[in-house]
Design a protein around this motif. Structure first.
Motif, PDB file in Angstrom:
ATOM      1  N   PHE A  93       0.820  -1.201   0.000  1.00  0.00           N
ATOM      2  CA  PHE A  93       0.000   0.000   0.000  1.00  0.00           C
ATOM      3  C   PHE A  93       0.856   1.254   0.000  1.00  0.00           C
ATOM      4  N   GLY A  94       0.506   2.196  -0.869  1.00  0.00           N
ATOM      5  CA  GLY A  94       1.160   3.502  -0.877  1.00  0.00           C
ATOM      6  C   GLY A  94       0.607   4.358   0.254  1.00  0.00           C
ATOM      7  N   TYR A  95      -0.677   4.249   0.472  1.00  0.00           N
ATOM      8  CA  TYR A  95      -1.342   4.886   1.606  1.00  0.00           C
ATOM      9  C   TYR A  95      -2.636   4.142   1.849  1.00  0.00           C
ATOM     10  N   VAL A  96      -3.204   4.332   3.003  1.00  0.00           N
ATOM     11  CA  VAL A  96      -4.498   3.727   3.324  1.00  0.00           C
ATOM     12  C   VAL A  96      -5.459   4.840   3.706  1.00  0.00           C
ATOM     13  N   GLU A  97      -6.706   4.608   3.451  1.00  0.00           N
ATOM     14  CA  GLU A  97      -7.745   5.580   3.784  1.00  0.00           C
ATOM     15  C   GLU A  97      -7.959   5.614   5.306  1.00  0.00           C
ATOM     16  N   ARG A  98      -8.414   6.719   5.788  1.00  0.00           N
ATOM     17  CA  ARG A  98      -8.720   6.853   7.202  1.00  0.00           C
ATOM     18  C   ARG A  98      -9.718   5.769   7.610  1.00  0.00           C
TER      19      ARG A  98
END
Length: 87
Positions: free
Chosen positions: A75-80
């Protein structure tokens, strides 16, 4: 990943919904393209030996992601509120 022989293929999903890949060139794309908009990178493995090599490399750097049927998703980023494990 580019040091592994053979290098695994990868594909990415970026924030605007565009998918790139599959590709096997690891050095140029990630250095020049930036990282800010990468939602995830899928690393595609073709053999059990390659899976072991990729898993070992990912564990060394302890990245957020998961093992998949085709290999690994980093994952590059994950959602809140989204929960993720680390490889």
């Amino acid at each position: 990943m580019y040091a592994l022989d053979p290098s695994p293929a990868w594909s990415t999903l970026v924030a605007n919904g565009h998918r790139y890949g599959p590709d096997r060139e690891w050095f140029y794309h990630f250095r020049n393209g930036g990282y800010e908009d990468i939602v995830h990178v899928d690393i595609h493995v073709t053999t059990s030996h390659q899976r072991e090599l990729v898993q070992s490399a990912l564990r060394k750097i302890h990245v957020p992601g998961e093992e998949t049927a085709d290999g690994f998703r980093v994952f590059g980023y994950v959602e809140r509120g989204q929960v993720t494990d680390y490889i």
